[in-house]
Scaffold this active site. Structure first.
Site, PDB file in Angstrom:
ATOM      1  N   TRP A  41     166.154  -8.298  82.980  1.00 47.70           N
ATOM      2  CA  TRP A  41     166.173  -6.838  82.772  1.00 47.70           C
ATOM      3  C   TRP A  41     166.800  -6.476  81.432  1.00 47.70           C
ATOM      4  O   TRP A  41     167.874  -6.991  81.081  1.00 47.70           O
ATOM      5  CB  TRP A  41     167.008  -6.203  83.890  1.00 47.70           C
ATOM      6  N   ASP A  44     169.379  -0.467  77.195  1.00 48.24           N
ATOM      7  CA  ASP A  44     169.618   0.106  75.857  1.00 48.24           C
ATOM      8  C   ASP A  44     169.648  -0.898  74.703  1.00 48.24           C
ATOM      9  O   ASP A  44     170.214  -1.982  74.839  1.00 48.24           O
ATOM     10  CB  ASP A  44     170.987   0.797  75.795  1.00 48.24           C
ATOM     11  N   SER A 107     176.973  -0.340  76.832  1.00 44.32           N
ATOM     12  CA  SER A 107     176.443  -0.150  75.477  1.00 44.32           C
ATOM     13  C   SER A 107     177.505   0.063  74.397  1.00 44.32           C
ATOM     14  O   SER A 107     178.606   0.535  74.666  1.00 44.32           O
ATOM     15  CB  SER A 107     175.478   1.041  75.468  1.00 44.32           C
ATOM     16  N   ASP A 168     179.745   4.246  75.486  1.00 47.35           N
ATOM     17  CA  ASP A 168     178.713   4.071  74.454  1.00 47.35           C
ATOM     18  C   ASP A 168     179.199   4.421  73.042  1.00 47.35           C
ATOM     19  O   ASP A 168     178.669   5.325  72.387  1.00 47.35           O
ATOM     20  CB  ASP A 168     177.445   4.878  74.804  1.00 47.35           C
TER      21      ASP A 168
HETATM   22  C1  FRU Z   1     172.250   4.366  79.070  1.00 45.97           C
HETATM   23  C2  FRU Z   1     173.363   3.685  79.860  1.00 45.97           C
HETATM   24  C3  FRU Z   1     174.647   3.753  79.076  1.00 45.97           C
HETATM   25  C4  FRU Z   1     175.412   2.564  79.585  1.00 45.97           C
HETATM   26  C5  FRU Z   1     174.323   1.561  79.846  1.00 45.97           C
HETATM   27  C6  FRU Z   1     174.569   0.674  81.042  1.00 45.97           C
HETATM   28  O1  FRU Z   1     170.985   3.921  79.408  1.00 45.97           O
HETATM   29  O2  FRU Z   1     173.495   4.284  81.114  1.00 45.97           O
HETATM   30  O3  FRU Z   1     175.340   4.975  79.169  1.00 45.97           O
HETATM   31  O4  FRU Z   1     176.341   2.111  78.658  1.00 45.97           O
HETATM   32  O5  FRU Z   1     173.130   2.294  80.034  1.00 45.97           O
HETATM   33  O6  FRU Z   1     173.658  -0.367  81.098  1.00 45.97           O
END
Ligand code: FRU
Length: 495
Positions: A41, A44, A107, A168
């Site tokens: 899988w 981001d 992320s 993030d």
């Molecule tokens: C965005 C998100 C981020 C997080 C990541 C987890 O798609 O939800 O906010 O860091 O994916 O996989």
């Protein structure tokens, strides 16, 4: 001790990947030229950067199955943004602050500091009372093997910020300081928070760079902030803001106050599969973005993540786009010029006339992996609607409908494959325009449609079989004139 744990987990994931990769790569739904992981899988894009002569892409990755779980960072490098070499994983959950099955290494972004490649990511743990999200650092001398900083986490949520929604980080450098913006939720309203550091390790909270008053949702995932021309751009994926999945704001920024004063907003993509875009600067100064070609189950458009998990993988990046600013400060998102190197089998027709209610077949590569470009002559066209059917065959199609009277572009994938559903819609403003430009990229499991100066874009995943390889166009309510039709087959980069 924990350095060893991360190493063990990376090795374990590598063994798993080696064992499965050939089987996964034989999957008929695999893309031909979109970036995707070897197995498992992906969501981001993370840490996109040009470092020591190569583009580095990291990505949210679960190497163990075609579903989201315990986040690792995958890693690949490229010299041309088309062909990728997969490297060992960069990060795996291993510490008290990031070792949680429904969390892990979330992320973040990358930057070069004192010659080393630094990553900042969100560590997600759980001590029994919900997720705890903090910002953490890892670094590498060679750009391949990373070590987590022993002083992690380096940033905790500021007062009032929900510790389950603080993630993030996107870092940049300005003059001699480092800055970071990350997503947060405060009193159920989305915020982009600004931090500053002189040494990459010690960070101070500056203030709220921008925030929602409710209309832009309760949490901004993956905010990104960068200069473009003489303005600044904030991008994010808002949660709780209706159908919007990836938006931009343009305004002015003051480093003294840390305030971003925006007066313009727009949609980066109106399709169902475009989320969490991250930008980076190419060595020639272009601002490029990559995004995850999907979305979360909490979004209104969401159906599911598609059937590819049956082949042991799920997720790819949308085509890389260059961000450009028009004189009115609105943004264009143009597929990168590097993609032109994949072109083969060029086919052109200067002028195509479509009689009312008659259908014409268009030629473009093998009808599966192709690019096509044309313009609708709005002065010579009387038709009310133009329908472009992509990936047709076996009674199925993905229908792109341009309604010239109502001024809408819609992409209906409900007849695409017996699996997908939904119609993405956008407003087309055509008053006073002489032509409407359309640019389509089709790959094995997606179609990306760019219209009206790359401001009206729809990225949608579809899982059409190889018998679906015809392209049909027709006009309704009058005749239509198409100019400058050009198409290409696109070469494979990933098999
Ligand atoms: C965005 C998100 C981020 C997080 C990541 C987890 O798609 O939800 O906010 O860091 O994916 O996989």
């Amino acid at each position: 001790m924990s350095r060893e744990l991360m190493q063990q987990r990376i090795e374990q994931a590598q063994i798993e990947t080696e064992q499965k990769k050939e089987m996964v790569q034989a999957g008929p739904m695999r893309q031909h030229y979109h970036f995707m992981p070897q197995t498992g899988w992906l969501n981001d894009p993370n840490g996109l950067i040009f470092y020591k002569g190569k583009y580095h892409f990291f990505y949210q990755w679960n190497p163990y199955s075609g579903f989201w779980d315990s986040m690792h960072w995958g890693h690949a490098v490229s010299e041309d943004l088309l062909h990728w070499e997969y490297l060992p994983l960069a990060l795996a959950p291993s510490e008290e602050y990031d070792d949680y099955r429904k969390g892990g290494c979330f992320s973040g972004s990358a930057i070069v500091h004192e010659g080393k490649l630094f990553l900042m990511y969100t560590g997600v743990t759980n001590r029994g009372s919900g997720n705890i999200q903090t910002q953490c650092i890892a670094y590498s001398e060679d750009g391949i093997h990373f070590e987590k900083y022993e002083g992690n986490p380096v940033i905790l949520p500021p007062e009032g910020v929900d510790g389950q929604h603080f993630r993030d980080p996107k870092i940049w450098k300005h003059k001699d300081s480092y800055y970071m913006v990350c997503g947060a939720s405060c009193n159920n309203r989305a915020q982009a928070l600004l931090f500053r550091s002189e040494d990459m390790l010690h960070w101070t909270y500056v203030n709220v760079l921008a925030e929602s008053r409710g209309e832009w949702g309760y949490m901004w995932e993956c905010p990104d902030f960068y200069p473009l021309e003489d303005k600044y751009v904030l991008m994010c994926s808002p949660m709780g803001a209706g159908d919007r999945k990836a938006v931009y704001f343009v305004g002015d920024f003051d480093y003294d106050t840390g305030r971003f004063d925006w007066d313009l907003s727009g949609e980066i993509d109106w399709g169902m599969d475009f989320y969490a875009p991250q930008s980076f600067e190419a060595p020639d100064g272009r601002r490029l973005i990559a995004a995850w070609a999907n979305e979360w189950e909490c979004m209104p458009f969401w159906k599911d993540w598609g059937p590819t998990y049956r082949e042991g993988w799920c997720g790819f990046f949308n085509l890389l786009r260059e961000v450009r600013m028009l004189p009115d400060h609105t943004l264009q998102f143009v597929p990168v010029k590097e993609l032109q190197k994949l072109r083969e089998e060029e086919y052109c027709e200067d002028r195509i006339e479509l009689e009312d209610a008659k259908e014409k077949e268009l030629r473009a590569g093998d009808g599966i992996s192709f690019e096509m470009q044309f313009a609708i002559d709005l002065e010579e066209t009387q038709a009310e609607k133009i329908e472009l059917d992509l990936r047709c065959g076996e009674g199925r199609q993905t229908r792109c409908m341009i309604d010239l009277r109502q001024g809408t572009l819609s992409v209906d994938r409900s007849g695409a494959d017996g699996w997908s559903a939904g119609v993405s819609r956008s407003v087309l403003f055509l008053k006073g325009k002489k032509e409407l430009d359309i640019h389509v990229f089709s790959d094995q499991s997606s179609v990306e449609i760019f219209a009206d100066q790359y401001q009206n874009n729809h990225a949608n995943n579809i899982y059409a079989g190889n018998g679906q390889n015809r392209i049909l166009i027709r006009a309704a309510g009058g005749r239509a004139v198409i100019r400058g039709y050009r198409s290409y087959g696109l070469k494979e980069c990933f098999r």
